[in-house]
Design an enzyme around this catalytic site. Sequence first.
Site, PDB file in Angstrom:
ATOM      1  N   TYR A 134      33.167  62.423  71.862  1.00  0.00           N
ATOM      2  CA  TYR A 134      34.457  63.299  71.894  1.00  0.00           C
ATOM      3  C   TYR A 134      33.876  64.852  71.642  1.00  0.00           C
ATOM      4  O   TYR A 134      33.866  65.521  72.459  1.00  0.00           O
ATOM      5  CB  TYR A 134      35.502  63.013  70.970  1.00  0.00           C
ATOM      6  N   SER A 135      33.729  65.032  70.203  1.00  0.00           N
ATOM      7  CA  SER A 135      33.324  66.161  69.681  1.00  0.00           C
ATOM      8  C   SER A 135      32.265  67.034  70.484  1.00  0.00           C
ATOM      9  O   SER A 135      31.338  66.471  70.759  1.00  0.00           O
ATOM     10  CB  SER A 135      33.435  66.379  68.184  1.00  0.00           C
ATOM     11  N   SER A 167      29.275  59.247  65.736  1.00  0.00           N
ATOM     12  CA  SER A 167      28.887  58.302  64.918  1.00  0.00           C
ATOM     13  C   SER A 167      28.187  56.951  65.289  1.00  0.00           C
ATOM     14  O   SER A 167      28.543  56.506  66.472  1.00  0.00           O
ATOM     15  CB  SER A 167      30.232  57.742  64.204  1.00  0.00           C
ATOM     16  N   GLU A 250      42.070  54.882  66.669  1.00  0.00           N
ATOM     17  CA  GLU A 250      40.949  55.473  65.888  1.00  0.00           C
ATOM     18  C   GLU A 250      41.597  55.691  64.343  1.00  0.00           C
ATOM     19  O   GLU A 250      41.005  55.381  63.352  1.00  0.00           O
ATOM     20  CB  GLU A 250      40.122  56.659  66.286  1.00  0.00           C
ATOM     21  N   GLU A 384      44.562  69.080  58.999  1.00  0.00           N
ATOM     22  CA  GLU A 384      45.352  70.171  59.368  1.00  0.00           C
ATOM     23  C   GLU A 384      45.982  69.670  61.112  1.00  0.00           C
ATOM     24  O   GLU A 384      47.092  69.985  60.996  1.00  0.00           O
ATOM     25  CB  GLU A 384      44.606  71.683  59.697  1.00  0.00           C
TER      26      GLU A 384
END
Length: 399
Positions: A134-135, A167, A250, A384
């Site tokens: 993803y990131s 990860s 997740e 956030e």
Amino acid sequence: MTDLETFRLQTRAWLEDHAPASLRDAAESRGPGGFWGGRRAKDAPADERRWLEVMAERGWTAPTWPKAYGGGGLSAAEARVVDEERRRLQMPPPLVGFGLKMIGPTLLRFGTEAQKQEHIPKIVRGEIRWCQGYSEPGSGSDLASLQTRAVLEEGEYVINGQKVWTSYADQSDWIFCLVRTDPAAKKQAGITFILFDMDQPGITVRPIPLISGASPFCEVFFENARARPENVIHEVNAGWTVAKALLQHERAWIGELFAGSVAGAREELVGLAREYLGAPEGPIPDALTRDAITRVAMEEDAFLLTLERAAQLTRAAGGRPGPESSVLKTAGTELNQERCALAVQLAGPQALGWEGPGFTDRELTLARTWLRSRGNTIEGGTTEIQLNIIAKHVLGLPD
């Protein structure tokens, strides 16, 4: 006797007969919560392999999944019985990981019949270990701005780009990945969710060290990596819908993981206070310390109750967690940080050891655990971002 009571007695007897004695009373015996499986786990201890095999034969690694794909076909109530009886023996989970908790449920919802038949039985049996692409270096909280490209050439997608904070990428066999397939579209509209094998030319994995000294995180570089079109999940350029659904799984799983971390926090902290503040029995002498431990204990109780309420909502929704999973992620990670910080504070100078003599093994873990906890409120979606989701989708506040 009810059917569920009969099922409990049968389950208890079966587990007594099949649970390896060497793994009993060792619920956290392997890594972060259990055995992850995968092609690289062939050298795992024989009893861990056997425990996985006997549970997978009954579908009890994924007890509520359909039997057609290797699951147990149990009701939610029956699955709870299996889990309770396993915990009674203090057995570790037979299998954990992103396959069971993230991509598996997503495939059950969005996958084609062929995709389910291809991938889900392998997840149930622990044959394939998955990681999450993803990131990216410039696309963390703003995930929809991702730039990893996938271009269809001669019947395959050719993938170029980079993922970060992936990860266990260095230990995984397959990846579920977000790629940009239409750079001209609105950023959410041009993303595709696709699966592909990590063991191929054009994929480079580099572990990322953390200040705590240990890290699951990796950078992943794609240089003309290949993916088959039949492994596109849902539709081309409609991957954002799949990505958001998976994130709810997740976050719910992260909440479950931190429930294990914070359960018993009060006993741990009271023990540290007695050891390092010189109070072997009776009230802990410092009022501020008593207040701090009580606050963590109250938050622990509230979090575990919230986790159970969220689990009830998920069961009522057919196994699909909702936006309340962001509450679990936020509360669980912040509570774990508070617990770790207080543990270091209680141990004082003895929590500053890194290696060498003068410190117990327990003391040498305190600072590392506290340092590692600092990343909890970032990984899996920052606090956030979670608070924005809670405000909008749980509380219904206006933009």
